[in-house]
Scaffold this motif. Structure first.
Motif, PDB file in Angstrom:
ATOM      1  N   GLY A  97       0.806  -1.206   0.000  1.00 28.13           N
ATOM      2  CA  GLY A  97       0.000   0.000   0.000  1.00 28.13           C
ATOM      3  C   GLY A  97       0.842   1.260   0.000  1.00 28.13           C
ATOM      4  N   ALA A  98       0.310   2.310  -0.632  1.00 23.84           N
ATOM      5  CA  ALA A  98       0.952   3.621  -0.621  1.00 23.84           C
ATOM      6  C   ALA A  98      -0.144   4.672  -0.458  1.00 23.84           C
ATOM      7  CB  ALA A  98       1.739   3.866  -1.897  1.00 23.84           C
ATOM      8  N   HIS A  99       0.157   5.717   0.298  1.00 19.94           N
ATOM      9  CA  HIS A  99      -0.862   6.733   0.605  1.00 19.94           C
ATOM     10  C   HIS A  99      -0.222   8.117   0.688  1.00 19.94           C
ATOM     11  CE1 HIS A  99      -3.552   9.160   3.171  1.00 19.94           C
ATOM     12  NE2 HIS A  99      -2.469   9.361   3.906  1.00 19.94           N
ATOM     13  N   TRP A 100      -0.965   9.114   0.216  1.00 20.74           N
ATOM     14  CA  TRP A 100      -0.642  10.523   0.423  1.00 20.74           C
ATOM     15  C   TRP A 100      -1.917  11.232   0.815  1.00 20.74           C
ATOM     16  CZ3 TRP A 100      -2.713  14.893  -1.888  1.00 20.74           C
ATOM     17  CH2 TRP A 100      -2.089  16.105  -1.585  1.00 20.74           C
ATOM     18  N   GLY A 101      -1.841  12.087   1.830  1.00 21.81           N
ATOM     19  CA  GLY A 101      -3.019  12.821   2.269  1.00 21.81           C
ATOM     20  C   GLY A 101      -2.690  14.273   2.554  1.00 21.81           C
ATOM     21  N   LYS A 102      -3.690  15.130   2.437  1.00 20.53           N
ATOM     22  CA  LYS A 102      -3.513  16.555   2.718  1.00 20.53           C
ATOM     23  C   LYS A 102      -4.682  17.049   3.571  1.00 20.53           C
ATOM     24  CE  LYS A 102      -2.080  20.851   2.414  1.00 20.53           C
ATOM     25  NZ  LYS A 102      -0.860  21.319   3.136  1.00 20.53           N
ATOM     26  N   GLN A 103      -4.370  17.417   4.823  1.00 15.94           N
ATOM     27  CA  GLN A 103      -5.358  18.005   5.731  1.00 15.94           C
ATOM     28  C   GLN A 103      -5.255  19.527   5.616  1.00 15.94           C
ATOM     29  OE1 GLN A 103      -7.683  16.449   8.447  1.00 15.94           O
ATOM     30  NE2 GLN A 103      -8.382  18.375   7.564  1.00 15.94           N
ATOM     31  N   ALA A 104      -6.317  20.150   5.123  1.00 10.75           N
ATOM     32  CA  ALA A 104      -6.330  21.604   4.920  1.00 10.75           C
ATOM     33  C   ALA A 104      -7.407  22.225   5.810  1.00 10.75           C
ATOM     34  CB  ALA A 104      -6.589  21.939   3.459  1.00 10.75           C
ATOM     35  N   TYR A 105      -6.975  22.971   6.820  1.00 14.42           N
ATOM     36  CA  TYR A 105      -7.911  23.644   7.723  1.00 14.42           C
ATOM     37  C   TYR A 105      -8.312  24.998   7.152  1.00 14.42           C
ATOM     38  CZ  TYR A 105      -7.609  20.476  11.729  1.00 14.42           C
ATOM     39  OH  TYR A 105      -7.719  19.396  12.576  1.00 14.42           O
ATOM     40  N   LYS A 106      -9.603  25.317   7.273  1.00 14.32           N
ATOM     41  CA  LYS A 106     -10.139  26.600   6.841  1.00 14.32           C
ATOM     42  C   LYS A 106     -10.752  27.318   8.035  1.00 14.32           C
ATOM     43  CE  LYS A 106      -9.438  25.511   2.459  1.00 14.32           C
ATOM     44  NZ  LYS A 106      -8.424  26.193   1.612  1.00 14.32           N
ATOM     45  N   GLY A 107     -10.970  28.619   7.879  1.00 13.41           N
ATOM     46  CA  GLY A 107     -11.691  29.383   8.893  1.00 13.41           C
ATOM     47  C   GLY A 107     -10.814  30.295   9.722  1.00 13.41           C
ATOM     48  N   SER A 108     -11.470  31.153  10.509  1.00 13.39           N
ATOM     49  CA  SER A 108     -10.775  32.188  11.267  1.00 13.39           C
ATOM     50  C   SER A 108      -9.850  31.623  12.338  1.00 13.39           C
ATOM     51  CB  SER A 108     -11.791  33.131  11.909  1.00 13.39           C
ATOM     52  OG  SER A 108     -12.690  32.416  12.755  1.00 13.39           O
ATOM     53  N   THR A 109     -10.272  30.552  13.015  1.00  9.91           N
ATOM     54  CA  THR A 109      -9.435  29.974  14.066  1.00  9.91           C
ATOM     55  C   THR A 109      -8.161  29.374  13.471  1.00  9.91           C
ATOM     56  OG1 THR A 109     -11.385  29.476  15.411  1.00  9.91           O
ATOM     57  CG2 THR A 109      -9.349  28.325  15.964  1.00  9.91           C
ATOM     58  N   ALA A 110      -8.306  28.660  12.356  1.00  9.84           N
ATOM     59  CA  ALA A 110      -7.136  28.077  11.696  1.00  9.84           C
ATOM     60  C   ALA A 110      -6.191  29.177  11.204  1.00  9.84           C
ATOM     61  CB  ALA A 110      -7.577  27.199  10.528  1.00  9.84           C
ATOM     62  N   ASP A 111      -6.758  30.273  10.699  1.00  9.19           N
ATOM     63  CA  ASP A 111      -5.922  31.385  10.239  1.00  9.19           C
ATOM     64  C   ASP A 111      -5.123  31.980  11.393  1.00  9.19           C
ATOM     65  OD1 ASP A 111      -6.883  31.046   7.685  1.00  9.19           O
ATOM     66  OD2 ASP A 111      -8.357  32.669   7.810  1.00  9.19           O
ATOM     67  N   GLN A 112      -5.760  32.087  12.569  1.00  6.01           N
ATOM     68  CA  GLN A 112      -5.073  32.637  13.730  1.00  6.01           C
ATOM     69  C   GLN A 112      -3.973  31.700  14.212  1.00  6.01           C
ATOM     70  OE1 GLN A 112      -5.614  35.790  15.104  1.00  6.01           O
ATOM     71  NE2 GLN A 112      -3.668  35.254  16.097  1.00  6.01           N
ATOM     72  N   LEU A 113      -4.240  30.402  14.206  1.00  7.03           N
ATOM     73  CA  LEU A 113      -3.216  29.433  14.588  1.00  7.03           C
ATOM     74  C   LEU A 113      -2.017  29.522  13.656  1.00  7.03           C
ATOM     75  CD1 LEU A 113      -5.490  26.348  15.372  1.00  7.03           C
ATOM     76  CD2 LEU A 113      -4.002  27.510  17.010  1.00  7.03           C
ATOM     77  N   LYS A 114      -2.287  29.642  12.372  1.00  9.48           N
ATOM     78  CA  LYS A 114      -1.197  29.754  11.401  1.00  9.48           C
ATOM     79  C   LYS A 114      -0.372  31.012  11.645  1.00  9.48           C
ATOM     80  CE  LYS A 114      -0.241  29.653   6.438  1.00  9.48           C
ATOM     81  NZ  LYS A 114      -0.834  29.521   5.076  1.00  9.48           N
ATOM     82  N   ALA A 115      -1.054  32.129  11.934  1.00  8.16           N
ATOM     83  CA  ALA A 115      -0.350  33.389  12.193  1.00  8.16           C
ATOM     84  C   ALA A 115       0.536  33.291  13.433  1.00  8.16           C
ATOM     85  CB  ALA A 115      -1.362  34.518  12.352  1.00  8.16           C
ATOM     86  N   ASN A 116       0.146  32.411  14.369  1.00  4.29           N
ATOM     87  CA  ASN A 116       0.910  32.235  15.604  1.00  4.29           C
ATOM     88  C   ASN A 116       1.980  31.143  15.490  1.00  4.29           C
ATOM     89  OD1 ASN A 116      -0.642  34.223  16.823  1.00  4.29           O
ATOM     90  ND2 ASN A 116      -2.072  32.759  17.750  1.00  4.29           N
ATOM     91  N   GLY A 117       2.194  30.630  14.271  1.00  2.64           N
ATOM     92  CA  GLY A 117       3.206  29.605  14.071  1.00  2.64           C
ATOM     93  C   GLY A 117       2.760  28.210  14.444  1.00  2.64           C
TER      94      GLY A 117
END
Length: 266
Positions: A187-207
């Motif tokens: 088996g082989a797998h690749w996945g991408k978890q993409a968070y959206k929304g204001s909370t995710a944006d704030q987490l990203k801004a905070n590193g």
């Protein structure tokens, strides 16, 4: 979770009561059950059990017309670890269980098979005041051609403790290649978890960006009589270090790791 149940392993002894022999013409039961032991419960490449063993199991009903429903559960530790360390406001005391419920429809269109459904992740526990519960609702759709499957999961609201995350997605591309009649499957797998929304944006801004990609290579063996064993290596590119989303008490939950698992279906 509703996901491949042959994930990761240790040692399991499963007992099944002997039943009466049925005639060859008797239809297969639409009910099934599964149980597994794993050295580390990984979901989308992230350890849910603090890199420790977990026990898992579920029940399913699949109608011949393609409709199905089921439930699946696993021991977990990440919510309790986050509560104890204060690493994430989504933490909860006495949260040692993930219990999922799901339903959907499977069918075929020519040489392509498809699967659409709804999945509810339930995380009972005593949450910190004001915390966003980890309970999550997703809808999903998957198509399979030959050995390749593409699946997209879409969040309907809060996602694993991240509030205002509607529209977040997880894209899963996988291939499973059976080696003749040996019972082995690569088996082989690749996945991408993409968070959206204001909370995710704030987490990203905070590193502490919660979005990431994960990768996995695996080999599994059908041992007969409902038993299966698998060995997998999984890794993510999730941000690491103090204060990041998937580092709890110094433990990087998305690090590269090999996982062994034993399962039984009956």
């Amino acid at each position: 979770m509703f996901k491949s149940k042959l994930l990761n392993i240790l040692i399991l002894t499963a007992l099944s009561a002997p039943g009466l022999a049925l005639a060859d013409t008797a239809p297969a039961s639409p009910f099934s059950a599964n149980v597994a032991l794993t050295t580390n419960y990984l979901y989308r490449g992230i350890s849910q059990s603090g890199a420790k063993p977990a026990i898992q199991g579920g029940f399913d009903y699949a109608n011949a017309n393609g409709l199905y429903i089921g439930t699946w559960g696993s021991s977990i530790s990440w919510l309790g670890d986050e509560y104890t360390t204060g690493a994430n406001p989504a933490g909860a005391r006495d949260a040692g269980l993930e219990l999922d419920t799901y339903g959907g429809y499977k069918g075929t269109a020519g040489v392509v098979s498809y699967d659409v459904g709804f999945l509810r992740y339930n995380y009972p526990g005593n949450y910190a005041p004001g915390a966003t519960k980890a309970d999550t609702n997703e809808v999903y759709g998957a198509v399979t051609y030959s050995i390749v499957t593409a699946k997209l999961s879409y969040s309907l609201g809060d996602l694993f403790g991240v509030s205002n995350a509607q529209g977040s997605t997880y894209l899963d591309l996988s291939a499973n290649y059976p080696i003749g009649d040996s019972g082995y499957t690569l088996g082989a797998h690749w996945g991408k978890q993409a968070y959206k929304g204001s909370t995710a944006d704030q987490l990203k801004a905070n590193g502490a960006d919660p979005s990431y990609a994960d990768y996995k290579l695996s080999v599994s063996k059908d041992m007969g009589s409902g038993y299966g064993v698998s060995l997998a290596y999984s890794k993510t590119n999730a941000a690491t270090g103090a204060g990041t989303f998937y580092t709890v008490a110094g433990n990087e939950l998305g690090k590269g790791i090999a996982v062994l698992a034993l399962s039984r279906t009956f």
